[in-house]
Design a protein around this motif. Sequence first.
Motif, PDB file in Angstrom:
ATOM      1  N   ARG A 104       0.815  -1.371  -0.229  1.00 46.22           N
ATOM      2  CA  ARG A 104      -0.190   0.050   0.006  1.00 46.22           C
ATOM      3  C   ARG A 104       0.814   1.495   0.028  1.00 46.22           C
ATOM      4  O   ARG A 104       0.561   2.128  -0.828  1.00 46.22           O
ATOM      5  N   ALA A 108       1.729   4.020  -3.121  1.00 47.03           N
ATOM      6  CA  ALA A 108       0.959   5.227  -3.053  1.00 47.03           C
ATOM      7  C   ALA A 108       1.847   6.518  -3.041  1.00 47.03           C
ATOM      8  O   ALA A 108       1.688   7.630  -3.749  1.00 47.03           O
ATOM      9  N   ALA A 294      -4.340   8.635  -0.730  1.00 43.88           N
ATOM     10  CA  ALA A 294      -4.406   7.388  -1.414  1.00 43.88           C
ATOM     11  C   ALA A 294      -5.482   6.288  -0.490  1.00 43.88           C
ATOM     12  O   ALA A 294      -6.136   5.479  -0.851  1.00 43.88           O
TER      13      ALA A 294
END
Length: 298
Positions: A104, A108, A294
């Motif tokens: 993640r 991002a 994000a």
Amino acid sequence: MDLALLRTFVTVHRAGSFTRAAALLGLSQPAVTSQIRTLERQLGRPLFLRQARGVTPTTVGDELAHRTAPHLDALVEIVEAGLDDESGVRTLHLTGPPEFTSARVLPALAPLVSQGLALRTSFTGNAEEALEGLAAGHHELAVTTARPRGGLLASTPLCDEEHVLVASPRWAARLGDGVLLRKGAVVLEQLPVVEVHESLPFVSRYWSSVFDSRPPAVAAVIAPDLRAARESAAAGAGLAVLPRYLCRDDLGSGRLVALLEPPVPPLRTYFLAVRTGTLALPHIARAHEELLRAASAW
């Protein structure tokens, strides 16, 4: 008044400890103590109450911190902005859990690299260790599952992580449809368990939240990375509790099967943590803002 004394004072005020402030400032503890005493003599008022575990600011100390900290942070921002202009590249030192940071956080932040941000990443699944490293100045931004306490560190909720009880299709077929709903966790007692640690952190949290009971006492497979646990579970080693983001594709393809979909699934919250005042620095602020943006789609 010497700005260096005020900088030391604000750092002690935020850290709550001469020792922690000394580590952040790169000074010895006696040097920090001496600077605070000098400032107290200049003001003619005590700024801290010494206690067994650190220090507590007096009302005078709180007032001085409230009035001076924003201006000191602004001066740091001016200096750091000047450094950015000269170098063209600013490095962000980041820490977080290896799986979530890989899947993640780093993707991002990738767009910021083309804008002149360099990334240096370290991994730790231990929230306390991440916060200690942040407080000591080893990192500038920490993604952690624990909210820091005290004034030294500031945090912002980033997102919630949903946990899913999964197994390979072979194990799911052995259970049969609806058996787990009817009989509860007892039907899982004979299934092997895949976990990241002997203490069964993910399974224990799931059992407590969903079944209101304790999980099996021992895991069959310990793999200290959730991605490895996912692969072991998919290969048929046993059941596992995984973050949904990490196994979404496998659930969609049928490689893994969700054994249960409780009405209220167990959640774990991630936080973005920084040292108080450092969001005034452009490179940290940009990364912080980009991650929050994000995360709204996570």
